[in-house]
Design an enzyme around this catalytic site. Sequence first.
Site, short mmCIF file in Angstrom:
data_model
loop_
_atom_site.label_atom_id
_atom_site.label_comp_id
_atom_site.label_asym_id
_atom_site.label_seq_id
_atom_site.Cartn_x
_atom_site.Cartn_y
_atom_site.Cartn_z
N GLU B 200 0.56 -14.33 -29.57
CA GLU B 200 -0.70 -13.66 -28.73
C GLU B 200 -1.60 -14.63 -27.41
OE1 GLU B 200 -3.46 -13.31 -31.60
OE2 GLU B 200 -4.13 -14.93 -31.80
N HIS B 208 -15.11 -19.45 -31.33
CA HIS B 208 -14.52 -18.48 -32.06
C HIS B 208 -16.24 -18.21 -33.03
CE1 HIS B 208 -14.01 -17.69 -37.46
NE2 HIS B 208 -14.54 -17.68 -36.61
N ARG B 293 -14.71 -11.02 -47.42
CA ARG B 293 -15.54 -11.60 -48.72
C ARG B 293 -17.10 -12.27 -48.15
NH1 ARG B 293 -14.92 -16.77 -47.17
NH2 ARG B 293 -12.72 -17.14 -45.68
N ARG B 339 -22.17 -28.18 -43.24
CA ARG B 339 -21.44 -28.36 -43.72
C ARG B 339 -21.21 -29.60 -44.56
NH1 ARG B 339 -15.64 -24.33 -44.79
NH2 ARG B 339 -16.58 -22.51 -43.55
#
Lengths: 140, 455
Positions: B200, B208, B293, B339
């Site tokens: 690609e 993102h 999920r 995080r």
Amino acid sequence: MTEQKDPVAAAIDDARALMDALIANDWSEVHVTGDDFAIFIAKEDGGSNPMLALAEVDEPADLAPVHPAKTISAPHVATLDWIAAVGDLLEPGQVVARLSVLDEPSEITAPRSGTIVRVHASPGDLVEFGTPLVDLVEAG
Amino acid sequence: MAIKRLFVANRGEIALRVVRAAQALGIETVVAVSDADRDTAAAKLADRSVVLGPAAAARSYLDPRLVVHAARESGCDGLHPGYGFLSERAILPQLCEEHGIAFVGPRPEVIDALGDKLRARAMAAAAGVPLVPGSENVASAADARREGDRIGYPVLLKASAGGGGRGMVIANNGDEAEAGFQRASAEAEAAFGDGTMFMERFVPQARHVEVQLMGDGQGNVLHFGERDCSVQRRYQKLIEEAPCAAMSDDMRAKLHKSAVDLAASVNYRNAGTAEFLFDVRRQEFYFIEVNARIQVEHPVSEMISGFDLVQEQIRIAGGAGLSVTQDQVKLTGHAIECRINAEDSTRDFMPSPGRITRWVPPTGEGIRLDSHMHEGALIPPYYDSMVGKLIAYGADRRQAIERLVEAIDSFVIEGVPTTLGLQRAIVTHPDFLENRIHTRWLEQVLLPEWGKEPV
């Protein structure tokens, strides 16, 4: 689930099985301790009762059991389908317990020859990793 | 049909998160643990825990038969897989179905289909969702050159069976495309047992962006807005925010519609996230993949919507329909999540498990901490090094950043190094404040300067 055995009857059965094991293996004495009980059986020419010795002496006596018992535990979560009985004499590789995971059976076998001196779980139990299954006293 | 007893097939902060959500719904909980996790927060809070196996994940959390056996035999009628581990392995919902346990997630066929990148792209194309200009199955070096010439360089060669950034190679011209193909296909064959490649367009300054989805399995799908997760190192996210402040409202609406159309086309059930690449220069977005999920960064979407996504997951798994309509989903304010990993960012992010000797969490307006850690807790070395997620919410992005910085400054964690220092540097950097970041920014701009000046 499983019926709870009357603890007194269970203790008597265990003691009888240990007596049978003592005779079959030609031991002079056997001493088994658990969380809530201890049994000492000896022939006339056998050793002295370590449980009495404890009560009389100030310093702790050397309590190395005559025949140390090894505990075999469950290797992972499973349902216990069958388990050996106190007094059973096993050869190496003989089945000690039968487990199943999602109805697929597997076997736990004795690492060496020996006698079952204590059973910790009952058929129908959900055992987990590390759940004690039996105590095995290895031969000779 | 509503779940009465939920089995939590995960660990750490997400296991605690799921237990709390189940308790809020009045549902009993049983938590799976490995031998190393017997005394964790989730195990203590749940009604019961079951020790699956030894510490090694492969012999505990990653064994679907042990997991489902424990769930079945502890009387559970529902199972939540968390994220990671078996959450996107179809065998888990398959076994659940066979043993009468409601799986909190999509159907196994959907997990399988979306897990295959090429199939997922085909599904997206069929739903009218824009894809990164690219090509299907590149089967030879000659194919690679021809397709690269057609798409326009630079291009990215990707393994169909790869994920999380593994198995990817950049080529800037025809020669590199051929050489890159040989290398990447061989590596993919070795790593994933499948050397199928596709290609690609490579977007050097991409963001993102992902959309939070929730479906009822009957063709009705809601979105809870998008998240911007452009601060990444080696394709692992360090900071996520909601909404994406670099997109116009018009672009956002198109993005949401694309994501919902794709999920609806497969009658998607339960929570999922559609990930996209946003080409800021061209102002175009392209579909990348669907994560079938609940995700690590779901809290930022919860903060801007005021909606509990995990509770909704559990309700839907129990047969309920969606509890709100799209009109009732109001997205306001801005949320940012860090995080927090027990890693030494001055030593190439070496995981540094150990015992937490001091733990003083931040408090304050708009602050949320999702963590299973406490003073005296031991971080085991067998799993990931995440100690928690710190989320700050504000009326706008500026206020969210201010509150986040205050929270980081008052958060005391001793005994293990953490990424908090780095994350503070990120959110106070002019590029972050002006929102000029992209997915390679952390590695190209901030990290080269990091650790060179005294902290």
